[in-house]
Design an enzyme around this catalytic site. Structure first.
Site, PDB file in Angstrom:
ATOM      1  N   THR B 171       0.810  -1.173  -0.123  1.00  0.00           N
ATOM      2  CA  THR B 171      -0.113   0.098  -0.031  1.00  0.00           C
ATOM      3  C   THR B 171       0.940   1.320   0.162  1.00  0.00           C
ATOM      4  O   THR B 171       2.029   0.977   0.621  1.00  0.00           O
ATOM      5  CB  THR B 171      -0.734  -0.056   1.303  1.00  0.00           C
ATOM      6  OG1 THR B 171      -1.576  -1.266   1.271  1.00  0.00           O
ATOM      7  CG2 THR B 171      -1.896   1.068   1.499  1.00  0.00           C
ATOM      8  N   HIS B 224      -1.114  -6.364   6.575  1.00  0.00           N
ATOM      9  CA  HIS B 224      -2.360  -7.228   6.639  1.00  0.00           C
ATOM     10  C   HIS B 224      -3.532  -6.535   7.060  1.00  0.00           C
ATOM     11  O   HIS B 224      -3.818  -6.350   8.026  1.00  0.00           O
ATOM     12  CB  HIS B 224      -1.998  -8.462   7.311  1.00  0.00           C
ATOM     13  CG  HIS B 224      -3.034  -9.420   7.314  1.00  0.00           C
ATOM     14  ND1 HIS B 224      -3.805  -9.913   8.198  1.00  0.00           N
ATOM     15  CD2 HIS B 224      -3.667  -9.979   5.983  1.00  0.00           C
ATOM     16  CE1 HIS B 224      -4.839 -10.632   7.764  1.00  0.00           C
ATOM     17  NE2 HIS B 224      -4.498 -10.513   6.306  1.00  0.00           N
TER      18      HIS B 224
END
Lengths: 315, 292
Positions: B171, B224
């Site tokens: 990300t 995660h």
């Protein structure tokens, strides 16, 4: 641990003629959840069952009776969370199912994910054998009327929204597990694809055995900005009672982002609160076999005659 | 100018393969420089985090915008959030397609829309209304993303959350404080390779993928996603800072909690209202850059 369940049917301003229906709806939902706990179900099952009762009840803006978006369609959001391990499942902008809360639970139990949205959520529902319900069957006369009124130039959907609330439940079971569940159709005449606080973990709900559980309702965008459910639990971690913590969270939301709403809260000792900064919030709670309900600030109705058995026989 | 401007960016916390390590490092440096030059010229932290994240979205080394991973159907679905610490205004998009810069679209939602979050086709319809160009999926997809997807398709049954944690998610994000003391955060992602259609991770969820509050500071997270959501990681870091912890201690404590409570790993960047900052992670690697 004594089992406790608390439910809400939305915070806002309730039209008098529907008041009785709302109270009866939240009462039945709370009793259904309590009955599940008494029969040995865990908190997670109890909040799911309580929310299903309100999703199926046309009075509430969730499942059957959800408000319509600007295109006259129904898109729903829901979340469920298990305080034991912080497992959570949520769906946003899901269409054509009767009970979004059950789909949220399946996301939690059957996938590696926490949140599924839109078509992907519908696709998953189908794969789990959840029947597709045409939108027309989820629409009530009242929600359609409201939608039509809002289409008129100069209308104020937010004003007409008042009284049409999200539903939610929190519970603690005999083993001290807490859980929360929240479900909604959102805001009437909302933009297609609008997601509110309900499906956002920490905003629409949060549950942690170490602290407690919260389900929120009210101005969704404000609730998101202050991550209200998590904020209330933070105040409880700092030693506040459920009532003090909820008031602190709601006050902060009012002063910081000018937002109004309500929340139901339970802590890991089974102490609970139903608080709101709106004019009204319908809620019901059952503890020690005694049902309590409320709609207005500072007013609590307690069912004292034949408490537990009388009500449990309703089902 | 009361405050010394600061910007911190990340390019994802995961087991970055060696062949991507150098380009990742260059990418975050470039993004941080781009954001900082805006701050140095007196620009706002909102402008800075948006610009920095755009650089990372346009860089194919990162899983956001160009270079995003593919879902189970071989499609690209993107999530992003941007938040303004002045008034807690937030814009987020989830599961959108064919948009090169989701962070800019999230900012459009913040500024032009009564809602805080839009999802799926409805979000794309609004993008079109706002004149945001539609980019064919092929243009967003890299060869690396296709290869990775093909590999996962082969081992579909064996993909576990644990595996995802270290291997195939990443990300991008930025946090900044400007000369007026306003903090902002932005996060953008393509999610996890081979994710279910419609899966939304932590990035667009306020308090999970990011949070910004002038009274405390700003955070952008990575790692995660499902674990980050379970602990509302960004808000948790700021709760610890409200209790008096330094950004570094708060970040470490929150990441430890996530590891112990839900067995999840990740990383985050944080800047406090006084301009102290930290970049912390529990994964093998996280590409980050900070300028103060």
């Amino acid at each position: 641990m004594k089992p406790v369940v608390v439910v809400h049917g939305g915070a806002g301003s309730i039209v008098k003629e529907y008041e009785e229906g709302y109270i009866s709806g939240v009462s039945q939902a709370a009793l259904k959840g309590y009955e599940a706990l008494k029969n040995g179900s865990n908190a997670l099952k109890a909040v799911e069952e309580a929310v299903i009762v309100m999703e199926d009840d046309p009075h509430f803006n969730a499942g059957y009776g959800s408000v319509l978006n600007q295109e006259g369609d129904i898109e729903m959001d829901a979340i469920i969370m298990d305080g034991k391990n912080l497992m959570s499942g949520a769906v946003s902008a899901v269409r054509c199912i009767a009970n979004p809360i059950t789909l949220a639970r399946l996301v939690m139990e059957k996938t590696d994910h926490v949140l599924l949205t839109c078509k992907g959520a519908s696709q998953f529902a189908k794969s789990q054998g959840i029947p597709e319900v045409p939108t027309a069957k989820l629409i009530t006369e009242r929600s359609r009327e409201r939608w039509k009124k809002n289409l008129a130039p100069g209308s104020n959907p937010l004003k007409l929204q008042l009284g049409l609330g999200t539903v939610g439940a929190v519970a603690i079971d005999g083993e001290g597990n807490v859980a929360c569940a929240t479900s909604t159709g959102g805001i009437s005449n909302k933009m297609v694809g609008r997601v509110g606080d309900t499906s956002c973990i920490g905003s629409g709900g949060y549950a942690d055995n170490a602290i407690g559980a919260v389900s929120t309702t009210g101005d969704g965008e404000s609730i998101m900005k202050v991550v209200l459910a998590r904020l209330i639990l933070y105040h409880m971690e700092q030693g506040k009672t459920p009532e003090e913590a909820t008031d602190a969270g709601l006050d902060y939301m009012k002063t910081r982002v000018d937002g109004y709403g309500g929340a139901i809260v339970i802590n890991h000792r089974g102490e609970w609160a139903a608080r709101f900064s709106t004019k009204q919030m319908t809620w019901a709670a059952v503890k020690d076999g005694q049902l309590q309900t409320g709609v207005y600030q500072g007013k609590v109705e307690t069912e004292t005659e034949n408490p537990r058995d009388d009500h449990l026989h309703l089902h | 100018m009361d405050h010394k401007p600061v910007i911190v960016v990340h390019g994802g916390a995961w087991a970055i393969p060696d062949f991507l390590a150098e380009s990742s490092t260059n990418g975050v440096k470039h993004a941080a420089c781009c954001g900082f030059s805006i701050l140095a010229q007196g620009g706002s932290s909102m402008q800075a985090v948006e610009a920095a994240v755009r650089v990372l979205e346009d860089d194919k080394s990162f899983d956001a915008g160009h270079g995003a991973v593919l879902n189970a159907d071989g499609n690209v679905e993107l999530d992003a959030i941007i938040m303004d610490g002045r008034n807690l205004a937030v814009g987020a998009v989830s599961c959108i397609k064919n948009i090169a810069n989701p962070v800019t679209f999230a900012r459009t939602v913040l500024e032009q829309c009564r809602c805080a979050m839009l999802t799926g086709d409805g979000a794309n319809a609004f993008a079109e209304e706002m004149g945001i160009p539609n980019v064919p999926t092929d243009e967003l997809v890299t060869e690396h993303a296709i290869k990775e997807w093909e590999q996962y398709q082969k081992y579909r049954q064996s993909v576990t959350s644990l595996f995802n944690t270290e291997k195939a998610c990443d990300t991008v994000g930025a946090v900044a404080i400007d000369s007026h003391g306003n903090v902002s955060c932005a996060t953008s992602t393509g999610g996890i390779t081979n994710k279910m259609v419609g899966r939304v991770g932590d990035s667009p969820i306020i308090g999970c993928g990011g949070y910004a509050d002038n009274l405390i500071g700003a955070v952008s997270t990575t790692g995660h996603g499902e674990s980050i959501m379970k602990v509302t990681l960004a808000r948790l870091v700021l709760l610890y800072m409200e209790q008096g912890k330094s950004p570094k201690d708060a970040a470490d404590q929150a990441l430890d909690y996530m590891k112990n409570r839900v067995h999840g790993r990740g990383g985050l960047i944080v800047v406090s209202k006084t301009g102290e900052w930290s970049a912390s992670f529990t994964t093998k690697r996280m590409a980050w850059a900070g300028i103060d």
